[in-house]
Design an enzyme around this catalytic site. Sequence first.
Site, short mmCIF file in Angstrom:
data_model
loop_
_atom_site.label_atom_id
_atom_site.label_comp_id
_atom_site.label_asym_id
_atom_site.label_seq_id
_atom_site.Cartn_x
_atom_site.Cartn_y
_atom_site.Cartn_z
CB SER A 163 -16.10 71.57 -3.65
OG SER A 163 -15.38 70.40 -3.91
CE LYS A 197 -17.00 67.95 -2.96
NZ LYS A 197 -15.59 67.95 -2.57
CE1 TYR A 199 -17.71 65.03 -5.38
CE2 TYR A 199 -16.23 64.47 -7.19
CZ TYR A 199 -16.48 65.17 -6.02
OH TYR A 199 -15.53 66.01 -5.51
CE1 TYR A 221 -11.45 72.08 -1.31
CE2 TYR A 221 -10.91 74.39 -1.55
CZ TYR A 221 -11.53 73.26 -2.01
OH TYR A 221 -12.24 73.30 -3.17
CB VAL A 273 -10.80 73.19 -7.47
CG1 VAL A 273 -10.26 72.38 -6.34
CG2 VAL A 273 -11.73 72.42 -8.34
#
Length: 305
Positions: A65, A68, A190, A241, A259
């Site tokens: 992530s 992103k 993605y 998160y 993660v």
Amino acid sequence: MEYGRVLERAAGAARQVSGTGRVAAYIPALAGADPAAFGIALATATDPASVHGADDWRTPFSIQSISKVFTLALVLATDGDTLWQRVGKEPSGSPFNSLAQLEREGGVPRNPFVNAGALVVTDRLQTLTGDASGALREFLRAESGNPAIDFDARVAVSEHRHGHRNAALAHLLADHGKLANPVRTVLRHYVKQCAITMTCRDLALAACLLARHGIRADGTRLLTRSEAKRINAVMLVGGTYDAAGDVAHRVGLPAKSGVSGGILAVVPGRCGLCVWGPALDTHGNSVAGIAALDAFTTLTGWSVF
Ligand code: GLU
């Protein structure tokens, strides 16, 4: 500042929590990571940037992530504020892959870092470039000065086989009319962007884009100062998160977790940081990484507050 000594002490704080947390296993290719691995790197925002590190700071890992942050930067550079009509900028307070929240809120993801929001950003980057994951890879190579950065096909295949929830999110977005490209195209890019492999060194250098308020490694401007501030702000409220409040409280820096145990953090005007330790807490943040960032900001007094 004696960076080497500070990073050694931050690494010492990480070692103290070694053995705590669990490696993410829902993407099987990530499950074999060494829970005791740990790296930390710092790149100064000055020109030219200098990079410092400790422990496993040159070991490649799957950025997941953390990608992103950079897809968001690339889209914001072109779309500016219109992007915020498609994706929100609020903390999620829910798991990063929640279907219920997306459905309840009419297909507008809470922020660009929950999976639904990232899918919308990748969809837009695909429209803008025709090759979202390829454009991201080129960008990360340039910002880190490492032309060897690439996708890990094993991780991508593994996530494709097990990514039922992301597929569900993408279909839900499509059902709400929120994707311009086919679901399978968006998912493919993605998953590939998440499967890019980099080191703490590479990511600390790339984080300098935000530490330099939107200026790229080659000195050209990608983002306005205000756009860079907005990315940092959304990282602070939604980058770790549903523990963003706790991380802001302990660390006090914009940060984005993945993660695989990496965490990218920014000290605006000063430096980019990256920590990596695969064992995660119950929210999905690296236990060792948060301990090290906590120690770093305590030792240096560098935070945004
Ligand atoms: N590829 C992972 C997923 O979509 C990224 C999650 C993360 O790093 O937060 O589940």
